[in-house]
Design a protein around this motif. Structure first.
Motif, PDB file in Angstrom:
ATOM      1  N   CYS A   8       0.738  -1.300   0.012  1.00  0.00           N
ATOM      2  CA  CYS A   8       0.013  -0.017  -0.004  1.00  0.00           C
ATOM      3  C   CYS A   8       0.804   1.378   0.064  1.00  0.00           C
ATOM      4  N   GLY A   9       2.352   1.324   0.076  1.00  0.00           N
ATOM      5  CA  GLY A   9       3.136   2.340  -0.154  1.00  0.00           C
ATOM      6  C   GLY A   9       3.355   3.098   1.434  1.00  0.00           C
ATOM      7  N   ALA A  10       3.052   2.236   2.554  1.00  0.00           N
ATOM      8  CA  ALA A  10       3.182   2.808   3.942  1.00  0.00           C
ATOM      9  C   ALA A  10       4.723   2.889   4.007  1.00  0.00           C
ATOM     10  N   THR A  11       4.980   3.948   4.702  1.00  0.00           N
ATOM     11  CA  THR A  11       6.594   4.537   5.215  1.00  0.00           C
ATOM     12  C   THR A  11       6.856   3.496   6.324  1.00  0.00           C
ATOM     13  N   ILE A  12       8.336   3.403   6.180  1.00  0.00           N
ATOM     14  CA  ILE A  12       8.770   2.448   7.478  1.00  0.00           C
ATOM     15  C   ILE A  12       8.490   2.583   8.560  1.00  0.00           C
ATOM     16  N   PRO A 170      24.185  21.202 -10.883  1.00  0.00           N
ATOM     17  CA  PRO A 170      24.982  21.809 -10.023  1.00  0.00           C
ATOM     18  C   PRO A 170      26.327  21.576 -10.036  1.00  0.00           C
ATOM     19  N   LEU A 171      26.779  20.632 -11.046  1.00  0.00           N
ATOM     20  CA  LEU A 171      28.139  20.342 -11.030  1.00  0.00           C
ATOM     21  C   LEU A 171      28.842  20.197 -12.536  1.00  0.00           C
ATOM     22  N   SER A 172      29.885  20.495 -12.616  1.00  0.00           N
ATOM     23  CA  SER A 172      30.595  20.446 -14.038  1.00  0.00           C
ATOM     24  C   SER A 172      31.111  19.089 -14.307  1.00  0.00           C
ATOM     25  N   THR A 173      31.122  18.599 -15.396  1.00  0.00           N
ATOM     26  CA  THR A 173      31.422  17.339 -15.707  1.00  0.00           C
ATOM     27  C   THR A 173      32.770  17.136 -15.914  1.00  0.00           C
ATOM     28  N   PRO A 174      33.431  15.889 -15.715  1.00  0.00           N
ATOM     29  CA  PRO A 174      32.549  14.728 -15.239  1.00  0.00           C
ATOM     30  C   PRO A 174      32.293  14.748 -13.712  1.00  0.00           C
ATOM     31  N   CYS A 175      31.087  14.307 -13.526  1.00  0.00           N
ATOM     32  CA  CYS A 175      30.722  14.307 -12.149  1.00  0.00           C
ATOM     33  C   CYS A 175      29.929  13.236 -11.768  1.00  0.00           C
ATOM     34  N   ALA A 176      29.495  13.246 -10.381  1.00  0.00           N
ATOM     35  CA  ALA A 176      28.769  12.097  -9.913  1.00  0.00           C
ATOM     36  C   ALA A 176      27.953  12.758  -8.763  1.00  0.00           C
ATOM     37  N   VAL A 177      26.596  12.408  -8.663  1.00  0.00           N
ATOM     38  CA  VAL A 177      25.574  12.793  -7.730  1.00  0.00           C
ATOM     39  C   VAL A 177      25.390  11.557  -6.795  1.00  0.00           C
ATOM     40  N   ILE A 178      25.368  11.774  -5.714  1.00  0.00           N
ATOM     41  CA  ILE A 178      24.922  10.462  -4.665  1.00  0.00           C
ATOM     42  C   ILE A 178      23.907  10.707  -3.907  1.00  0.00           C
ATOM     43  N   LEU A 179      23.004   9.993  -3.719  1.00  0.00           N
ATOM     44  CA  LEU A 179      21.624  10.043  -2.948  1.00  0.00           C
ATOM     45  C   LEU A 179      21.555   8.896  -2.277  1.00  0.00           C
ATOM     46  N   GLY A 180      20.856   8.875  -0.922  1.00  0.00           N
ATOM     47  CA  GLY A 180      20.652   7.867  -0.260  1.00  0.00           C
ATOM     48  C   GLY A 180      19.172   7.952   0.222  1.00  0.00           C
ATOM     49  N   GLY A 181      18.322   7.074   0.791  1.00  0.00           N
ATOM     50  CA  GLY A 181      17.245   6.959   1.104  1.00  0.00           C
ATOM     51  C   GLY A 181      16.307   5.600   1.139  1.00  0.00           C
ATOM     52  N   GLU A 182      15.194   5.822   0.991  1.00  0.00           N
ATOM     53  CA  GLU A 182      14.152   4.955   0.785  1.00  0.00           C
ATOM     54  C   GLU A 182      12.879   5.121   0.022  1.00  0.00           C
ATOM     55  N   THR A 183      12.816   4.882  -1.263  1.00  0.00           N
ATOM     56  CA  THR A 183      11.376   5.478  -1.632  1.00  0.00           C
ATOM     57  C   THR A 183      10.484   4.396  -1.428  1.00  0.00           C
ATOM     58  N   THR A 184       9.195   4.718  -2.013  1.00  0.00           N
ATOM     59  CA  THR A 184       8.054   3.461  -2.019  1.00  0.00           C
ATOM     60  C   THR A 184       7.484   3.364  -3.201  1.00  0.00           C
ATOM     61  N   VAL A 185       6.775   2.248  -3.256  1.00  0.00           N
ATOM     62  CA  VAL A 185       6.180   2.018  -4.545  1.00  0.00           C
ATOM     63  C   VAL A 185       4.481   1.544  -4.166  1.00  0.00           C
ATOM     64  N   THR A 186       3.824   2.398  -4.790  1.00  0.00           N
ATOM     65  CA  THR A 186       2.306   1.897  -4.714  1.00  0.00           C
ATOM     66  C   THR A 186       1.928   1.198  -5.704  1.00  0.00           C
ATOM     67  N   VAL A 187       1.703   0.147  -5.179  1.00  0.00           N
ATOM     68  CA  VAL A 187       1.481  -1.185  -6.383  1.00  0.00           C
ATOM     69  C   VAL A 187       0.090  -1.045  -6.982  1.00  0.00           C
ATOM     70  N   ILE A 188       0.012  -0.911  -8.188  1.00  0.00           N
ATOM     71  CA  ILE A 188      -1.120  -0.958  -8.946  1.00  0.00           C
ATOM     72  C   ILE A 188      -1.392  -1.874  -9.962  1.00  0.00           C
ATOM     73  N   GLY A 189      -0.110  -2.748 -10.279  1.00  0.00           N
ATOM     74  CA  GLY A 189      -0.233  -3.739 -11.227  1.00  0.00           C
ATOM     75  C   GLY A 189      -0.061  -5.174 -10.534  1.00  0.00           C
ATOM     76  N   ASN A 190       0.367  -5.986 -11.439  1.00  0.00           N
ATOM     77  CA  ASN A 190       0.635  -7.295 -11.097  1.00  0.00           C
ATOM     78  C   ASN A 190       1.997  -7.905 -11.183  1.00  0.00           C
ATOM     79  N   GLY A 191       2.782  -6.855 -11.779  1.00  0.00           N
ATOM     80  CA  GLY A 191       4.311  -7.251 -12.311  1.00  0.00           C
ATOM     81  C   GLY A 191       5.025  -7.685 -11.035  1.00  0.00           C
ATOM     82  N   LYS A 192       6.138  -7.652 -11.436  1.00  0.00           N
ATOM     83  CA  LYS A 192       7.455  -8.062 -10.442  1.00  0.00           C
ATOM     84  C   LYS A 192       8.583  -6.854 -10.588  1.00  0.00           C
ATOM     85  N   GLY A 193       8.877  -6.432  -9.377  1.00  0.00           N
ATOM     86  CA  GLY A 193       9.711  -5.459  -9.438  1.00  0.00           C
ATOM     87  C   GLY A 193      10.262  -5.069  -7.947  1.00  0.00           C
TER      88      GLY A 193
END
Length: 287
Positions: A8-12, A170-193
């Motif tokens: 249902c997409g509830a948070t942790i 926000p950065l000149s190339t070559p560059c890398a942007v790093i992010l962390g956390g935890e997203t959610t998925v509201t399941v509306i289909g019946n696939g796998k992922g």
């Protein structure tokens, strides 16, 4: 109950509020039952922001949630009516005061507890930043608080890649942007992922045809959702390759079927279980 909340997409935080109130040791009960022994907890945080009362559902930390919170969360996601009778009875007894509430701040048991976070998403992101910098990239650790619907976050991160290529911000190339956390998925289909695969699929649509931008997103435990993949990697050619293979990326996204999509392309990231979990890491590389 946990699986229903995840779908249902509830948070942790919401999931843990429920779990604490149907457990004998979560929500501070381990510390309470160990008292008067001294307890030292070494914590690997799999929760955004590292709140001690949420990590592992806080077995040695005062609980800030209540039986009323747990019931409200189950009703919010329309799970209450189909919950097992034993769980509903326990929660209602707690609401009436028949069952004791989880231990709260001020309980003497916590005077003999020390909680130490020895691993977290931020620590992992900083390690990734250092490694990318060592390889000659300009680096930016953007956040360890990445939350929200996975496909929407993916679209947004795709726009960052496009912005870097267009303006060097926000950065000149070559560059890398790093992010962390935890997203959610509201399941509306019946696939796998999983949430990282869905994030990557949405990002690939945003960066279609872009040259020089790559996004990889993984769960640090090596298991993204109910799959054997840690996540997926995409670039500006992903959608073109998919369409040449007869795959409709929008249909796969709407069916929450990102695993099958990336499996067909060979773009899954397979690490196997890592034996630890400090939530997710997403890396954008632009050259």
């Amino acid at each position: 109950i946990t699986n229903d909340l995840l779908r249902c997409g509830a948070t942790i935080n919401e999931i843990n509020a429920v779990r604490k109130h149907i457990s004998d040791f979560k929500g501070g009960w381990l510390a309470k039952k160990a008292y008067p022994a001294t307890v030292v907890s070494l914590l690997l945080s799999d929760v955004v922001g590292d709140p001690l009362d949420v990590i592992a559902s806080g077995p040695t930390v005062p609980d800030t949630s209540t039986f009323n919170d747990a019931i409200s969360i189950l009703k919010k996601y329309q799970i209450w009516e189909k919950a097992p009778e034993s769980i509903k009875r326990l929660l209602l007894d707690g609401l009436k005061g028949i069952e004791p509430e989880t231990p709260k701040e001020g309980d003497e048991a916590f005077k003999k507890v020390r909680n130490l976070v020895i691993g977290s998403n931020r620590i992992a992101c900083m390690a990734a930043k250092e490694e990318l910098a060592r390889n000659g990239l300009n680096t930016l650790f953007l956040t360890s608080y990445m939350e929200g619907e996975a496909r929407e976050i993916g679209t947004f991160l795709g726009s960052i890649i496009r912005e870097i290529l267009h303006s060097g911000n926000p950065l000149s190339t070559p560059c890398a942007v790093i992010l962390g956390g935890e997203t959610t998925v509201t399941v509306i289909g019946n696939g796998k992922g999983g949430r990282n695969q869905e994030l990557a699929l949405a990002a690939s649509l945003k960066i279609r045809g872009v040259e020089g931008g790559v996004l990889a997103s993984v769960n640090t435990d090596g298991v993204d959702g109910p799959t054997d993949a840690a996540g997926a990697i995409v670039d500006g050619s992903t959608i073109t390759r998919a369409e040449k293979a007869g795959l409709d990326p929008i249909r796969y996204l709407m069916n929450n079927n990102s695993y099958s999509f990336f499996s067909e392309l060979g773009d899954l990231i397979m690490t196997g279980p890592t034996g630890t979990n400090v939530t997710d890491i997403t890396v954008l590389v632009v050259v």
